[in-house]
Design an enzyme around this catalytic site. Structure first.
Site, short mmCIF file in Angstrom:
data_model
loop_
_atom_site.label_atom_id
_atom_site.label_comp_id
_atom_site.label_asym_id
_atom_site.label_seq_id
_atom_site.Cartn_x
_atom_site.Cartn_y
_atom_site.Cartn_z
N ALA A 82 42.12 46.71 41.33
CA ALA A 82 41.72 45.31 40.99
C ALA A 82 42.60 44.17 41.49
CB ALA A 82 41.25 45.40 39.46
N ARG A 83 43.45 44.15 40.30
CA ARG A 83 44.73 43.16 40.56
C ARG A 83 45.98 43.54 39.71
NH1 ARG A 83 43.04 41.57 44.48
NH2 ARG A 83 42.40 39.39 45.05
N HIS A 105 48.31 47.59 48.29
CA HIS A 105 47.54 46.54 48.24
C HIS A 105 46.75 46.64 49.84
CE1 HIS A 105 45.96 42.64 46.42
NE2 HIS A 105 44.98 43.22 47.00
N GLU A 165 53.68 41.84 42.39
CA GLU A 165 53.79 42.22 43.85
C GLU A 165 54.17 41.37 44.89
OE1 GLU A 165 49.68 44.06 43.95
OE2 GLU A 165 49.11 42.44 45.72
#
Ligand code: 8YV
Length: 328
Positions: free
Chosen positions: A239-240, A287, A269
């Site tokens: 997701a994040r 990612h 990140e």
């Protein structure tokens, strides 16, 4: 008549740049140099449009310094890099890139689940290090995937894609938690049952996070939630960063309070918390859930279509704050 001026904030396909150049005066960043906020403002202050990725923060400070800005088109479905309220207040349109990455990202979520449950990277590191001397019955024994219980937190389009893969492809029992319950037809299509978050955490063998990031979803998984999970469970975050408390997760992995995790996104990140780099029972990827060339091209095309659609024709394809349409 002079063309509208736009900024493409990161390196993208040359074909995307060429398409944009047919309509706009384009300033690019094809060297992909990381810009500070001051540099971003400096480049954006005389532009009417911005082609952004999840890395560029568009907030009240940036908006105040860029009075000509009319639209920011994100090459991402997630848009937590936008302060949408501030954009709406300034009459700046925000667009994202939904749908085109759904299946690719669901594929990756499932790949990460499999790699995590079956200890793919951990065992590969062992092999590459020359440590494989003999076979043994329990070497890198992992968690069962087929027939197990899959818990999905965040049942949007990507969550539904993962549910279908689990239920139809692997015979998994699927439970999900979401802000709102899906309608019965969608639940049947996904073979997924709605449960409370606590029940999901207590019963799932594999928990996958696909929830958008917001203040409300910050640390959806922290120490208390990790404590509810089965000690044999795995956790996957596509997701994040910030949805998971990375420090608490690293501690839970180190102490084997859960079996393993697969992470494609991180708090802060591209920095990764050093504790996550030292625990063996975590699969880490930078990612890349949407990273196939056809999908990244479709995402870039959609962002470009939003810029062209709005600045040239007055019709964006995927507006996030349609209230501003007609205002500018
Ligand atoms: C993007 C993503 O590649 O679409 C999203 O929300 O997280 C990724 O697919 C990334 O955000 C860069 O824009």
């Amino acid at each position: 008549m002079s063309k509208p001026r736009i900024l493409v904030a990161r390196s993208v396909f040359p074909e995307t740049i060429a398409r944009l150049q047919a309509h706009f005066d384009v300033e690019t960043n094809q060297d992909d140099r990381g810009w500070s906020k001051a540099e971003l403002i400096d480049k954006l202050k005389d532009k009417q449009g911005a082609f952004t990725t999840g890395s560029e923060r568009i907030d009240a400070e940036v908006l105040a310094a860029c009075p000509e800005l009319k639209i920011c088109a994100n090459m991402a479905v997630g848009y937590n890099n936008f302060d949408v309220d501030a954009m709406t207040a300034k009459g700046v349109l925000a667009t994202n890139a939904p749908d085109v990455l759904t299946e690719t990202t669901a594929d990756f979520g499932f790949a990460l689940l499999m790699a995590t449950a079956r200890r793919i990277t951990e065992s590969e590191h062992f092999l590459r290090a020359g440590k494989w001397q003999k076979w043994s019955y329990d070497m890198f024994a992992g968690a069962e995937v087929h027939g197990s219980t899959l818990g999905i937190i965040g049942m949007g389009r990507i969550g539904q894609g993962i549910a279908k893969r689990g239920a139809h492809g692997f015979g998994m029992k699927v439970v999900y938690h979401n802000r709102s319950r899906l309608d019965a037809a969608l639940e049947a299509e996904c073979k997924a049952a709605y449960v409370g978050k606590e029940e999901l955490l207590k019963t799932a063998d594999h928990v996958v996070l696909v929830v958008p990031y917001s203040a409300a979803s910050h640390h959806t998984i922290g120490a208390p939630e990790l404590a509810m999970m089965k000690p044999t469970a795995t956790l996957v975050n596509i997701a994040r960063g910030g949805i998971v408390d990375d420090v608490a997760l690293a501690a839970a992995l180190r102490d084997k309070r859960i079996a393993a995790a697969g992470l494609d996104v991180f708090e802060g990140e591209p920095k990764v918390h050093p504790d996550l780099l030292t625990v063996p029972n975590v699969v880490l990827t930078p990612h890349i859930a949407s990273a196939t060339i056809p999908t990244r091209r479709a995402m870039a095309d959609l962002a470009a279509d939003n810029l062209i659609g709005f600045l040239v024709h007055g019709k964006p394809l995927t507006p996030l704050n349609p209230a501003v349409l007609g205002g500018k």
